[in-house]
Enzyme design. Structure first.
Site, mmCIF file in Angstrom:
data_model
loop_
_atom_site.group_PDB
_atom_site.id
_atom_site.type_symbol
_atom_site.label_atom_id
_atom_site.label_comp_id
_atom_site.label_asym_id
_atom_site.label_seq_id
_atom_site.Cartn_x
_atom_site.Cartn_y
_atom_site.Cartn_z
ATOM 1 N N TRP A 180 26.465 31.266 83.472
ATOM 2 C CA TRP A 180 26.617 31.105 82.023
ATOM 3 C C TRP A 180 27.308 32.307 81.402
ATOM 4 C CZ3 TRP A 180 26.239 26.296 81.534
ATOM 5 C CH2 TRP A 180 25.336 25.560 82.292
ATOM 6 N N ASP B 292 22.897 36.712 74.915
ATOM 7 C CA ASP B 292 22.479 35.340 75.169
ATOM 8 C C ASP B 292 21.099 35.433 75.804
ATOM 9 O OD1 ASP B 292 21.930 32.828 76.124
ATOM 10 O OD2 ASP B 292 23.813 32.551 77.189
ATOM 11 N N LYS C 214 14.341 26.274 76.513
ATOM 12 C CA LYS C 214 13.681 26.983 77.603
ATOM 13 C C LYS C 214 12.274 27.427 77.203
ATOM 14 C CE LYS C 214 17.743 27.183 79.792
ATOM 15 N NZ LYS C 214 18.107 26.544 81.045
#
Length: 359
Positions: free
Chosen positions: A99, A168, A192
């Site tokens: 990511w 992030d 999450k």
């Protein structure tokens, strides 16, 4: 049979939060209407949004000068939106995994990108350019993806650098205390540790905005959402409601410090067994191990037993613990709502499989 959900995301939610969410689907805030059908402009949901933003500020000790936003689009949209709003000439990206690499790719559309990567080593360690003095002084920001969900590495502190940071924190928000003041912006998908898929949280320093020369589409300009308190357009109503219930639960537990200790304990239980059990081995450098996503494989001498162990554990109620399709093996995601008892039972399952193989 009880299910033990190790999904990397959308991830496990606490049972009490799910019950609250289910009740709101039937009757939200005494309105006689479902949370799925109420107006986002109504007083009930306006109050929910305000409380969710306020409680995130409280739990994360967010200082004055920052705004909390709940948006759509996921963290993947933020890869471009961050750079569009903050990147004037050059930024640096820590390429710590899948990511992070995608985030850097999007940033290159808007300016020069300096990258510090462990890709050549299959992302088994977390790059730390601040320790080697490599962070340029002329960048607009340094971007970090604090937890690598695919390979299982994590940075569990906020580095001391002379530039602003962007983080992030999709998969490890609310798992440690964060020095928010070091960051211009922190973002993440909420699926999450906070809510079901559909909401994205953004924590942004107000005076970091409005300094790029490029024209910004209205919906991709953070100032649009700051000015309208995340209500410029229809927000992700149901995920925001669930996020609020999750944060209320976090507060009842004792806040971020308590959550961190719980997660450190859970991860230590599983890593200790991986290191002890000759059938398994970890896949990343010990000092960079994630406490959120524990990645491991069968030891070289037992690789042919991977399918057998998967079936053995699945029969005991464990779900979604296969490694990411790009790396294989196993991945046990230990997000905040994962009870220690499930981790202990997984360790017992590993021990039982060891005894089975030894017979």
């Amino acid at each position: 049979m009880k299910k033990h959900n190790f999904s990397a995301g959308p991830s496990i939610l606490d049972e009490s939060v799910i019950k609250d969410a289910a009740a709101a689907v039937l009757n939200y805030a005494g309105t006689g209407l479902s949370i799925l059908e109420v107006s986002h402009r109504g007083k009930e949901f306006t109050a929910t949004m305000e409380e969710a933003r306020r409680l995130m500020k409280e739990l994360l000790d967010i200082p004055e000068g920052y705004e909390v936003l709940f948006l759509g689009g996921g963290a993947s949209l933020q890869f471009a939106q961050v750079a569009m709003n903050l990147l004037k000439t050059k930024a640096a990206y820590v390429d710590s995994g899948t990511w992070a690499n995608k985030a850097a790719k999007e940033a290159k559309l808007f300016g020069e990108v300096v990258s510090f990567s462990s890709k050549a080593d299959n992302y088994v360690w977390y790059p730390k350019p601040w320790l080697t003095g490599e962070v340029p002084s002329d960048i607009d920001y340094l971007h970090l993806t604090s937890n690598n969900t695919v390979y299982g590495t994590e940075l569990r502190y906020d580095p001391d650098v002379k530039v602003r940071l962007v983080g992030d924190m999709s998969s490890d928000i609310f798992t440690r205390e964060v020095d928010i003041a070091k960051y211009d912006l922190i973002y993440g998908g909420a699926q999450k540790n906070i809510a079901p898929a559909g909401a994205t949280f953004v924590i942004v320093r107000r005076d970091a905005l409005g300094h790029v020369d490029r024209p910004l589409p209205t919906m991709l300009d953070y100032r649009t959402h700051v000015d309208k308190d995340s209500m410029y357009n229809t927000p992700p109503v149901f995920p925001v409601y669930v996020a609020l219930q999750t944060m209320k639960w976090y507060k009842e537990l004792g806040g971020v410090k308590v959550l961190e200790q719980m997660n450190l304990e859970k991860a230590a239980i599983l890593y200790d067994e991986i290191d002890r059990n000759p059938l398994f081995r970890g896949t990343v450098n010990t000092e960079d191990r994630s406490i959120m996503n524990v990645c491991f494989v069968m030891s070289d001498a037992y690789q042919e037993l991977e399918k057998e162990f998967y079936e053995f554990a699945s029969a005991r109620g464990f779900v979604s613990f296969k490694g990411h399709r790009s790396v294989g093996g196993f991945r046990a995601s230990l997000y905040n709502a994962m009870p220690k008892s499930s981790v202990e039972y997984f360790v017992q399952t590993m021990k039982d499989f060891e005894r089975k193989v030894a017979k």
